[in-house]
Design a protein around this motif. Structure first.
Motif, PDB file in Angstrom:
ATOM      1  N   GLY A 161       0.928  -1.016   0.154  1.00 47.27           N
ATOM      2  CA  GLY A 161      -0.040   0.073   0.098  1.00 47.27           C
ATOM      3  C   GLY A 161       0.844   1.342   0.118  1.00 47.27           C
ATOM      4  O   GLY A 161       1.867   1.335   0.245  1.00 47.27           O
ATOM      5  N   SER A 220       4.328   3.200   2.816  1.00 47.32           N
ATOM      6  CA  SER A 220       4.884   1.926   3.708  1.00 47.32           C
ATOM      7  C   SER A 220       6.411   1.901   3.485  1.00 47.32           C
ATOM      8  O   SER A 220       7.054   2.285   2.461  1.00 47.32           O
ATOM      9  N   PHE A 250      -0.092  -9.463   0.961  1.00 50.92           N
ATOM     10  CA  PHE A 250      -0.701  -8.222   0.914  1.00 50.92           C
ATOM     11  C   PHE A 250       0.017  -7.063   2.120  1.00 50.92           C
ATOM     12  O   PHE A 250      -0.153  -7.485   3.310  1.00 50.92           O
ATOM     13  N   GLY A 295      -0.347  -3.641   3.681  1.00 50.31           N
ATOM     14  CA  GLY A 295      -1.116  -2.344   3.978  1.00 50.31           C
ATOM     15  C   GLY A 295      -0.439  -1.061   3.704  1.00 50.31           C
ATOM     16  O   GLY A 295       0.811  -1.046   3.367  1.00 50.31           O
ATOM     17  N   THR A 325      -1.223 -11.568   5.083  1.00 53.53           N
ATOM     18  CA  THR A 325      -1.440 -10.140   5.041  1.00 53.53           C
ATOM     19  C   THR A 325      -1.424  -9.244   6.273  1.00 53.53           C
ATOM     20  O   THR A 325      -1.552  -9.807   7.325  1.00 53.53           O
ATOM     21  N   GLY A 367      -1.891  -5.630   7.919  1.00 50.28           N
ATOM     22  CA  GLY A 367      -2.750  -4.699   7.941  1.00 50.28           C
ATOM     23  C   GLY A 367      -2.142  -3.247   7.896  1.00 50.28           C
ATOM     24  O   GLY A 367      -1.106  -2.842   8.272  1.00 50.28           O
ATOM     25  N   ASP A 368      -3.178  -2.271   7.425  1.00 51.54           N
ATOM     26  CA  ASP A 368      -2.642  -0.977   7.661  1.00 51.54           C
ATOM     27  C   ASP A 368      -2.049  -0.325   8.819  1.00 51.54           C
ATOM     28  O   ASP A 368      -2.575  -1.045  10.069  1.00 51.54           O
ATOM     29  N   ASP A 396      -1.008 -13.647   9.563  1.00 50.69           N
ATOM     30  CA  ASP A 396      -1.529 -12.175   9.452  1.00 50.69           C
ATOM     31  C   ASP A 396      -1.206 -11.216  10.476  1.00 50.69           C
ATOM     32  O   ASP A 396      -1.073 -11.993  11.501  1.00 50.69           O
ATOM     33  N   PRO A 425      -4.310  -4.721  11.336  1.00 49.22           N
ATOM     34  CA  PRO A 425      -4.052  -3.428  11.459  1.00 49.22           C
ATOM     35  C   PRO A 425      -3.885  -2.719  12.584  1.00 49.22           C
ATOM     36  O   PRO A 425      -4.218  -3.321  13.860  1.00 49.22           O
TER      37      PRO A 425
END
Length: 159
Positions: free
Chosen positions: A81, A84, A108, A110, A126, A128-129, A142, A145
């Motif tokens: 994203g 980052s 992924f 974020g 993943t 997170g943001d 994972d 966020p």
């Protein structure tokens, strides 16, 4: 649990069969592009290589530090994203070649994520943001966020 797809193989271990799963020429092109990007000090050019040559999805103002190693066989499965930072010598994998199978999984990362130096991010993860990953961490699951994680095995330090 990481989100990977498993592909069983017959015969010798899966890594010996890599060129039946990914083109030999794609591997060579990717290897050269990744090596150029790893040493490139100019962030806009580095991101251009990741986007245009390797097919990664890289957000605005994202910074890959020196020596970051992205997956050589399937870099197009990596998304990062906006704004980052991927720390020095971090490895981002989207494949695992094992004895009887290989696994593929998208990664992924974020927006506004900080990944410290010398981390390894495994396939199917993943992040997170607004998450922070401490230096030297193995990201094997994972990351929520707004959380701070670290270690090997990775654990949540703060939310």
């Amino acid at each position: 649990m990481r989100k990977t797809t498993r592909y069983p193989v017959e015969g010798p271990n899966a890594l010996w069969q890599v060129y039946s799963t990914v083109s030999y020429w794609k591997s060579i092109r990717n290897f050269i592009a990744i090596q150029l990007a790893r040493y490139c000090p100019y962030l806009p050019l580095k991101n251009w290589i990741y986007r245009r040559i390797l097919g990664m999805r890289v957000g605005k103002h994202t910074a890959f530090a020196l020596m970051v190693m992205v997956d050589v066989f399937f870099p197009e499965k990596i998304t990062v994203g906006n704004n980052s930072i991927i720390g020095y010598n971090t490895t981002i994998l989207t494949h695992e070649y094992l004895i009887k199978e290989y696994r593929l999984g998208e990664v992924f990362i974020g927006a506004n994520v900080m990944i410290g130096a010398n981390c390894t991010i495994l396939p199917g993860v993943t992040i997170g943001d607004n998450a922070v990953v401490a230096a030297g961490s193995l990201v094997h699951k994972d990351v929520a966020p707004n959380s701070f994680v670290g270690g090997n095995p990775m654990t949540v330090i703060a939310k």
